[in-house]
Design a protein around this motif. Structure first.
Motif, PDB file in Angstrom:
ATOM      1  N   LEU A   1       0.828  -1.207   0.000  1.00  0.00           N
ATOM      2  CA  LEU A   1       0.000   0.000   0.000  1.00  0.00           C
ATOM      3  C   LEU A   1       0.861   1.255   0.000  1.00  0.00           C
ATOM      4  O   LEU A   1       1.999   1.258   0.476  1.00  0.00           O
ATOM      5  CB  LEU A   1      -0.910   0.011   1.220  1.00  0.00           C
ATOM      6  CG  LEU A   1      -1.889  -1.149   1.373  1.00  0.00           C
ATOM      7  CD1 LEU A   1      -2.742  -0.938   2.605  1.00  0.00           C
ATOM      8  CD2 LEU A   1      -2.765  -1.287   0.143  1.00  0.00           C
ATOM      9  N   SER A   2       0.296   2.313  -0.510  1.00  0.00           N
ATOM     10  CA  SER A   2       0.963   3.609  -0.472  1.00  0.00           C
ATOM     11  C   SER A   2       0.818   4.212   0.918  1.00  0.00           C
ATOM     12  O   SER A   2      -0.001   3.771   1.733  1.00  0.00           O
ATOM     13  CB  SER A   2       0.353   4.552  -1.514  1.00  0.00           C
ATOM     14  OG  SER A   2      -1.011   4.822  -1.202  1.00  0.00           O
ATOM     15  N   MET A   3       1.608   5.240   1.202  1.00  0.00           N
ATOM     16  CA  MET A   3       1.528   5.918   2.495  1.00  0.00           C
ATOM     17  C   MET A   3       0.155   6.560   2.695  1.00  0.00           C
ATOM     18  O   MET A   3      -0.359   6.605   3.817  1.00  0.00           O
ATOM     19  CB  MET A   3       2.627   6.971   2.599  1.00  0.00           C
ATOM     20  CG  MET A   3       2.639   7.717   3.934  1.00  0.00           C
ATOM     21  SD  MET A   3       2.940   6.625   5.342  1.00  0.00           S
ATOM     22  CE  MET A   3       4.718   6.402   5.191  1.00  0.00           C
ATOM     23  N   GLN A   4      -0.441   7.020   1.626  1.00  0.00           N
ATOM     24  CA  GLN A   4      -1.763   7.638   1.734  1.00  0.00           C
ATOM     25  C   GLN A   4      -2.807   6.627   2.192  1.00  0.00           C
ATOM     26  O   GLN A   4      -3.648   6.916   3.039  1.00  0.00           O
ATOM     27  CB  GLN A   4      -2.170   8.232   0.383  1.00  0.00           C
ATOM     28  CG  GLN A   4      -3.522   8.938   0.395  1.00  0.00           C
ATOM     29  CD  GLN A   4      -3.882   9.534  -0.949  1.00  0.00           C
ATOM     30  OE1 GLN A   4      -3.128   9.403  -1.916  1.00  0.00           O
ATOM     31  NE2 GLN A   4      -5.022  10.188  -1.021  1.00  0.00           N
ATOM     32  N   ASP A   5      -2.757   5.410   1.635  1.00  0.00           N
ATOM     33  CA  ASP A   5      -3.709   4.376   2.039  1.00  0.00           C
ATOM     34  C   ASP A   5      -3.472   3.958   3.491  1.00  0.00           C
ATOM     35  O   ASP A   5      -4.428   3.707   4.233  1.00  0.00           O
ATOM     36  CB  ASP A   5      -3.577   3.151   1.126  1.00  0.00           C
ATOM     37  CG  ASP A   5      -4.020   3.445  -0.300  1.00  0.00           C
ATOM     38  OD1 ASP A   5      -4.879   4.325  -0.475  1.00  0.00           O
ATOM     39  OD2 ASP A   5      -3.500   2.802  -1.229  1.00  0.00           O
ATOM     40  N   LEU A   6      -2.202   3.865   3.890  1.00  0.00           N
ATOM     41  CA  LEU A   6      -1.899   3.499   5.270  1.00  0.00           C
ATOM     42  C   LEU A   6      -2.374   4.569   6.243  1.00  0.00           C
ATOM     43  O   LEU A   6      -2.938   4.261   7.303  1.00  0.00           O
ATOM     44  CB  LEU A   6      -0.396   3.266   5.423  1.00  0.00           C
ATOM     45  CG  LEU A   6       0.076   2.803   6.806  1.00  0.00           C
ATOM     46  CD1 LEU A   6      -0.468   1.418   7.114  1.00  0.00           C
ATOM     47  CD2 LEU A   6       1.601   2.800   6.879  1.00  0.00           C
ATOM     48  N   LEU A   7      -2.174   5.816   5.898  1.00  0.00           N
ATOM     49  CA  LEU A   7      -2.601   6.916   6.753  1.00  0.00           C
ATOM     50  C   LEU A   7      -4.121   6.957   6.868  1.00  0.00           C
ATOM     51  O   LEU A   7      -4.662   7.270   7.935  1.00  0.00           O
ATOM     52  CB  LEU A   7      -2.084   8.246   6.205  1.00  0.00           C
ATOM     53  CG  LEU A   7      -2.424   9.503   7.016  1.00  0.00           C
ATOM     54  CD1 LEU A   7      -1.862   9.402   8.428  1.00  0.00           C
ATOM     55  CD2 LEU A   7      -1.894  10.755   6.319  1.00  0.00           C
ATOM     56  N   ALA A   8      -4.815   6.624   5.792  1.00  0.00           N
ATOM     57  CA  ALA A   8      -6.283   6.620   5.834  1.00  0.00           C
ATOM     58  C   ALA A   8      -6.809   5.584   6.809  1.00  0.00           C
ATOM     59  O   ALA A   8      -7.878   5.760   7.405  1.00  0.00           O
ATOM     60  CB  ALA A   8      -6.832   6.345   4.434  1.00  0.00           C
ATOM     61  N   SER A   9      -6.058   4.488   6.994  1.00  0.00           N
ATOM     62  CA  SER A   9      -6.458   3.477   7.968  1.00  0.00           C
ATOM     63  C   SER A   9      -6.014   3.836   9.383  1.00  0.00           C
ATOM     64  O   SER A   9      -6.748   3.613  10.351  1.00  0.00           O
ATOM     65  CB  SER A   9      -5.858   2.114   7.584  1.00  0.00           C
ATOM     66  OG  SER A   9      -6.064   1.164   8.594  1.00  0.00           O
ATOM     67  N   LEU A  10      -4.823   4.402   9.498  1.00  0.00           N
ATOM     68  CA  LEU A  10      -4.276   4.747  10.817  1.00  0.00           C
ATOM     69  C   LEU A  10      -5.018   5.908  11.446  1.00  0.00           C
ATOM     70  O   LEU A  10      -5.305   5.898  12.644  1.00  0.00           O
ATOM     71  CB  LEU A  10      -2.791   5.081  10.672  1.00  0.00           C
ATOM     72  CG  LEU A  10      -2.025   5.458  11.932  1.00  0.00           C
ATOM     73  CD1 LEU A  10      -2.017   4.293  12.917  1.00  0.00           C
ATOM     74  CD2 LEU A  10      -0.605   5.875  11.589  1.00  0.00           C
ATOM     75  N   ALA A  11      -5.329   6.903  10.647  1.00  0.00           N
ATOM     76  CA  ALA A  11      -6.024   8.091  11.154  1.00  0.00           C
ATOM     77  C   ALA A  11      -7.103   8.488  10.150  1.00  0.00           C
ATOM     78  O   ALA A  11      -6.881   9.350   9.291  1.00  0.00           O
ATOM     79  CB  ALA A  11      -5.039   9.249  11.366  1.00  0.00           C
ATOM     80  N   PRO A  12      -8.266   7.834  10.208  1.00  0.00           N
ATOM     81  CA  PRO A  12      -9.326   8.105   9.232  1.00  0.00           C
ATOM     82  C   PRO A  12      -9.777   9.564   9.268  1.00  0.00           C
ATOM     83  O   PRO A  12      -9.830  10.187  10.331  1.00  0.00           O
ATOM     84  CB  PRO A  12     -10.457   7.161   9.669  1.00  0.00           C
ATOM     85  CG  PRO A  12      -9.796   6.120  10.517  1.00  0.00           C
ATOM     86  CD  PRO A  12      -8.650   6.819  11.187  1.00  0.00           C
TER      87      PRO A  12
END
Length: 382
Positions: free
Chosen positions: A243-254
């Protein structure tokens, strides 16, 4: 192809109609080939056993559609024959790619050319498994010839539609059954997602590394993409890798559903970066949605990918079982504690795990976990 389906025996049919139908079939088939290869091209090698059997299912389904087409009116018949062409196109892509992967599996000494040889030109003695694989094309040629000879005899005794359909269904069932048995007999030495689940869950739970043969007896031919299972149990969660960092961030901090703002996003991602500072990956388990997210750092080798998948699987299992006291909740703090504890436990056992997997016959240098084109993240220190 059933020639009655394209107008043979129909007084109202014309050569132009038959030509247009042929063009339509060819066009739909080629478009399906392009779309299928673009959508699932990356997954064909890791899931070669599944797509090898799926190719036979596609081919047999296309044959059934061709046989059904004469019984339908002209409009539905065109749609049916186009669908048949699409299925044959899918069969061609799946069969060709999966066969290439299976041939590479049997070419233990890198001799791919010999696996497709029509005849044997040398008397050098090879191991029995390689010798059998070497004659693969010769066996296909002989079996095809025998099939045509037997078919020529059988067709003279099959005259009624009922007998025709009985023979067709019987032979297609035998065909799929034998191909299923053949696919299950193959013991792949690379770790795709399903085999990684079986190997890692058994090792982490029983301190035992299964061999490729033992895993082949447990793995499913058709499996949900990315599912996380603990020793063949019901699905725990779904794993996503690359996953890209953007996708990971969307899960970590919606982001907030209305304002789109992210609460403590930078603080959480910095905490995650510190947690995985010694690893070539980032992992975050989204407990409410039961999805494990894996982002790979630039240059991450295959070993890091396997470790990231094992970590995601173990976190999902611990969270579902509540093994750790802090694993029962889904708050940010408890999840960070769960990630930290599981990473420490896995890191202490990982070198021995890799060593024992190599000894058991697993090829841990081949990447088979990503079934789509993944991303890599680059982290620069300030």
């Amino acid at each position: 192809m059933d020639f009655a389906g394209v107008g043979v025996g129909d007084a109202s049919a014309s050569p132009t109609t038959a030509l247009l139908l042929s063009i339509l079939q060819e066009s739909t088939g080629r478009i399906a080939t392009i779309l299928f290869a673009d959508r699932l091209g990356t997954a064909l090698e890791p899931e070669c056993k599944m797509y090898r059997l799926a190719a036979d299912v596609f081919n047999d389904a296309a044959m059934l559609l061709d046989c059904l087409s004469p019984a339908l009116p002209r409009g539905p018949r065109v749609l049916l024959l186009s669908s048949s062409s699409v299925l044959r196109a899918l069969c061609g892509v799946a069969a060709g790619s999966s066969k290439a992967s299976l041939s590479a599996h049997f070419a233990r000494w890198g001799n791919l050319g010999e696996l497709n040889a029509v005849s044997q030109h040398t008397k050098v003695k090879y191991p029995s498994g390689l010798k059998s694989a070497k004659k693969d094309s010769s066996q296909e040629t002989v079996i095809s010839l025998l099939g045509m000879l037997v078919g020529s005899v059988v067709v003279s005794y099959v005259s009624s539609p009922a007998m025709t359909w009985t023979c067709l269904i019987l032979l297609l069932s035998v065909h799929l059954g034998m191909n299923r048995a053949a696919v299950r007999a193959v013991s792949m030495h690379s770790l795709n997602r399903q085999r990684a689940n079986i190997v890692f869950s058994t090792y982490l739970d029983q301190d035992k590394v299964l061999t490729p043969k033992e895993v082949s007896l447990q793995e499913r031919i058709f499996e949900w993409d990315g599912v996380l299972r603990w020793r063949g149990s019901s699905p725990l969660a779904k794993g996503r890798i690359g996953l890209s960092m953007q996708d990971l961030l969307a899960s970590l901090a919606p982001a907030h559903s209305r304002t789109g703002s992210i609460r403590d996003g930078e603080a959480k991602i910095m905490r995650l970066l510190r947690l995985y500072s010694q690893e070539d990956f980032l992992v975050w388990y989204d407990a409410p949605h039961r999805v494990g997210h894996i982002s790979l750092k630039e240059g991450a080798a295959v070993g890091w990918q396997l470790k990231a998948w094992a970590l995601t699987l173990w976190i999902a299992h611990r969270h579902s079982m509540g093994v750790e006291a802090h694993a029962t909740g889904a708050s940010s703090e408890s999840m960070f504690d769960l990630h930290r504890a599981t990473l420490q436990d896995l890191s202490s056992r990982w070198p021995e795990c890799v060593k024992r997997m190599r000894s058991a016959g697993w090829d841990v240098d081949v990447a088979c976990l990503e079934t789509t084109s993944g991303s890599r993240i680059r982290i620069q220190s300030r």
